[in-house]
Motif scaffolding. Structure first.
Motif, PDB file in Angstrom:
ATOM      1  N   UNK A 127       0.691  -1.052   0.175  1.00 43.18           N
ATOM      2  CA  UNK A 127       0.075   0.200   0.053  1.00 43.18           C
ATOM      3  C   UNK A 127       0.848   1.015  -0.125  1.00 43.18           C
ATOM      4  N   UNK A 128       0.567   2.257  -0.720  1.00 41.71           N
ATOM      5  CA  UNK A 128       1.337   3.311  -0.939  1.00 41.71           C
ATOM      6  C   UNK A 128       0.819   4.652  -0.317  1.00 41.71           C
ATOM      7  N   UNK A 129       1.400   5.468  -0.127  1.00 41.16           N
ATOM      8  CA  UNK A 129       0.635   6.835   0.549  1.00 41.16           C
ATOM      9  C   UNK A 129       0.101   7.668  -0.509  1.00 41.16           C
ATOM     10  N   UNK A 130       0.918   7.692  -1.865  1.00 43.58           N
ATOM     11  CA  UNK A 130       0.415   8.556  -2.874  1.00 43.58           C
ATOM     12  C   UNK A 130       0.728   7.516  -4.248  1.00 43.58           C
ATOM     13  N   UNK A 131      -0.385   7.721  -5.022  1.00 39.62           N
ATOM     14  CA  UNK A 131      -0.617   7.165  -6.225  1.00 39.62           C
ATOM     15  C   UNK A 131      -0.723   8.120  -7.431  1.00 39.62           C
ATOM     16  N   UNK A 132       0.392   8.003  -8.170  1.00 42.81           N
ATOM     17  CA  UNK A 132       0.342   9.445  -9.203  1.00 42.81           C
ATOM     18  C   UNK A 132       0.166   8.654 -10.528  1.00 42.81           C
ATOM     19  N   UNK A 135       9.794  10.989   1.768  1.00 39.01           N
ATOM     20  CA  UNK A 135       9.686   9.943   2.585  1.00 39.01           C
ATOM     21  C   UNK A 135       8.438   9.358   2.536  1.00 39.01           C
ATOM     22  N   UNK A 136       7.575   9.490   1.603  1.00 38.03           N
ATOM     23  CA  UNK A 136       6.401   9.006   1.222  1.00 38.03           C
ATOM     24  C   UNK A 136       6.315   7.936   0.370  1.00 38.03           C
ATOM     25  N   UNK A 137       5.643   6.974   0.814  1.00 37.63           N
ATOM     26  CA  UNK A 137       5.407   5.738  -0.085  1.00 37.63           C
ATOM     27  C   UNK A 137       4.843   6.181  -1.361  1.00 37.63           C
ATOM     28  N   UNK A 138       5.496   5.840  -2.416  1.00 42.57           N
ATOM     29  CA  UNK A 138       5.173   6.495  -3.822  1.00 42.57           C
ATOM     30  C   UNK A 138       5.159   5.672  -5.012  1.00 42.57           C
ATOM     31  N   UNK A 139       4.037   5.565  -5.617  1.00 45.59           N
ATOM     32  CA  UNK A 139       3.868   4.722  -6.860  1.00 45.59           C
ATOM     33  C   UNK A 139       3.350   5.794  -8.119  1.00 45.59           C
ATOM     34  N   UNK A 140       3.685   5.323  -9.227  1.00 49.43           N
ATOM     35  CA  UNK A 140       3.379   6.244 -10.491  1.00 49.43           C
ATOM     36  C   UNK A 140       3.417   5.211 -11.689  1.00 49.43           C
TER      37      UNK A 140
END
Length: 571
Positions: free
Chosen positions: A1-6, A24-29
């Motif tokens: 699970x991510x904090x931000x999905x771009x 430091x945010x868990x990030x997906x793009x």
């Protein structure tokens, strides 16, 4: 699970990924095509504040336009610092053909310098007629009074976008191209009992498999297919405008001097710039529909050729046949839906939050991607109450390849590995300090007239290249530099990618057909012929006589057709 999905892998999307992960945010793009496959690879290649926007700011007393220019000039300085291998200052000439233009243009350019402040690249200056012709010998010299020269930045836009994404990946972001969002996932917020966006179901376009990505918050690219829930489609606050560019041979411009035409027939400026050992000219400004596949038209090409004739010497025969490529990009011009009054459309951006906590960033320009990304992630953190490890860190954060790069790095490639100087410069200016790690042997060129190597194709498959078009249009810029050379290099590109990625013969044929369609439809290959096929040929008697005369000169034996031997003898 991510904090931000771009969603969206253009300049703004990759910038948001880098900003989020550096905090430091868990990030997906995810990006449904390739990184920078849209407007981010089809720009004018300038990093600039916008001379004409400053003009609007002054004449209309528009403080918003002024702030946008000032912000862009600050971001210009940052881009040149964080990616010195991909960006550099470029002098741009404003020719003066009427004496009244001199104080007018001089005041505007000096104000541009003033707004730049301490981040000015180099001061602007005046050139006499003789000096202007020394710098730019192709200029129309009749009635020329002199010229002003100012400085802006230029960059390799597609590689810049990829470098931003690669830097984000190095810091821990999960990024993927050819992953298309097919469904928005929602869940109920226990504190408010409202449905909120909680992720997305995506389709891997290379395998056909679907999977879910869960996230606390979501940033949506302008050209996403899913409007915010409860909101109208993004088309109501977007006024897309197509800008066409053409590529001409390098002899149309000096190696290190651009030209600005400040007043074209449609009221838009046209730039005439050296880039990638050729010359690019553009751009037009035509309202259009949103599309994934914008394409140039023959009328646009003729318009640009007509405009540049005004500024080039009559000694230069400006021929339609000199156009090496033509492409279209869509400007994301926006109006603010949160304001009741109708505002003039400009290159500023808006950030909108829907009831379902979907954050949308729309508009803006390449130069200000970092500031836009910072503001977007600030809003995401506020809306989703995320716990970042600190404030934005992207100002001054060096991009992939910049750490140990220097302007003389290419000399080491020449001396240590025996690489041709032109190829060495290309490698050092694209890959930066990483170029020393990759080329232990002299490479073989993809095309004899361009510095791109076959080994770059192999390496690109390790930098997210999935299709042949990714290589020809974005990992190398061959499709933009010369679409005809790209067609010639295509079979070898497919062969190498097939070896690296294990393609079947069927897949290789698919790639050949797919890339040929792209080159024909989006890069102007045989554009004039396609236009002619739609309209009957209508020649005057003088044109027919001229063509017949040329034909007879070549057809030495009066056969009625021309052979290769005839051509050899004639030329």
């Amino acid at each position: 699970e991510f904090d931000v999905l771009i969603i969206g892998g253009g300049a703004t999307g990759c910038g948001c990924a880098l900003d989020a992960v550096s905090r430091g945010l868990r990030t997906a793009l995810v990006e449904k095509f390739d990184f920078a496959s849209g407007t981010s690879s089809r720009s004018t290649k300038l990093i600039h504040g916008g001379v004409r926007y400053l003009q609007k700011a002054v004449f209309n007393l528009d403080i918003e336009q002024y702030r946008m220019v000032k912000e862009a000039l600050s971001e210009r300085a940052n881009l040149l610092q964080i990616a010195p291998h991909l960006s550099y200052p470029l002098p741009i000439m404003l020719p003066i053909y009427h004496l009244w233009q001199l104080p007018y243009f001089w005041a505007g350019i000096k104000m541009y310098d003033l707004v730049s402040g301490t981040q000015i690249l180099k001061p602007s200056f005046y050139l006499s007629k003789s000096r202007a012709l020394e710098y730019f010998p192709m200029l129309q010299k009749d009635a020329l009074k002199g010229a002003l020269v100012y400085y802006d930045g230029q960059h390799e836009d597609a590689r810049m976008c990829l470098s931003i994404g690669l830097t984000a990946a190095k810091l821990g972001a999960s990024i993927a191209n050819y992953c298309e969002v097919v469904e928005i996932l929602k869940s109920t917020d226990p504190t408010t009992n409202k449905e909120v966006v909680s992720g997305a179901r995506v389709l891997d376009r290379t395998t056909g498999k679907e999977f879910a990505i869960k996230a606390n918050e979501r940033y949506r690219a302008l050209f996403g297919h899913h409007p915010a829930e409860g909101e109208s489609s993004e088309s109501k606050d977007c006024r897309p405008s197509a800008g066409i560019h053409i590529t001409l041979p390098d002899y149309y411009s000096p190696e290190r001097m651009g030209l600005l035409d400040p007043a074209t027939a449609d009221g838009r400026v046209i730039f005439f710039l050296p880039w990638q050992n050729c010359t690019i000219a553009g751009t037009t400004d035509t309202p259009c529909e949103l599309t994934d596949n914008p394409h140039p038209t023959e009328d646009d090409v003729k318009f640009i050729l007509k405009e540049i004739k005004h500024y080039l010497s009559p000694d230069i025969d400006i021929r339609r046949g000199d156009v090496l490529s033509a492409w279209a990009g869509i400007r994301p011009l926006v109006t603010d839906p949160n304001k009741s009054d109708t505002q003039s459309i400009a290159r500023n951006h808006i950030i909108e939050v829907s009831d379902s906590r979907m954050v949308t960033i729309a508009g803006g320009k390449w130069t200000t991607y970092r500031q836009m990304s910072e503001e977007t992630i600030d809003k995401v953190i506020e809306v989703a109450n995320l716990q970042a490890k600190g404030p934005c860190k992207t100002k001054g954060l060096l991009l992939d390849g910049a750490y140990h790069w220097g302007p003389n790095l290419f000399i080491r490639l020449v001396q240590e590995y025996g690489v041709e100087p032109s190829v060495a410069q290309h490698l050092a200016n694209v890959y930066g300090d990483k170029s020393l790690e990759r080329w232990p042997v002299v490479g073989k060129r993809l095309h004899p007239n361009y510095p791109y190597l076959e080994s770059e194709v192999r390496w690109a498959t390790r930098e997210y290249a999935c299709r042949a078009v990714d290589i020809l249009a974005r990992r190398t810029r061959l499709a933009f530099a010369n679409v005809h050379a790209a067609v010639e290099a295509l079979p070898r590109v497919v062969q190498i990618m097939g070896e690296e990625l294990g393609w079947s013969e069927t897949k290789r044929q698919e790639e050949l057909a797919h890339c040929k369609r792209f080159l024909r439809f989006e890069m102007g290959y045989n554009l004039k012929l396609q236009e002619r096929l739609q309209h009957p040929i209508n020649l005057s008697s003088d044109e027919i006589a001229d063509l017949m005369s040329k034909f007879r000169k070549m057809d030495a034996d009066n056969k009625g057709f021309i052979t290769l031997n005839d051509l050899e003898r004639y030329f």
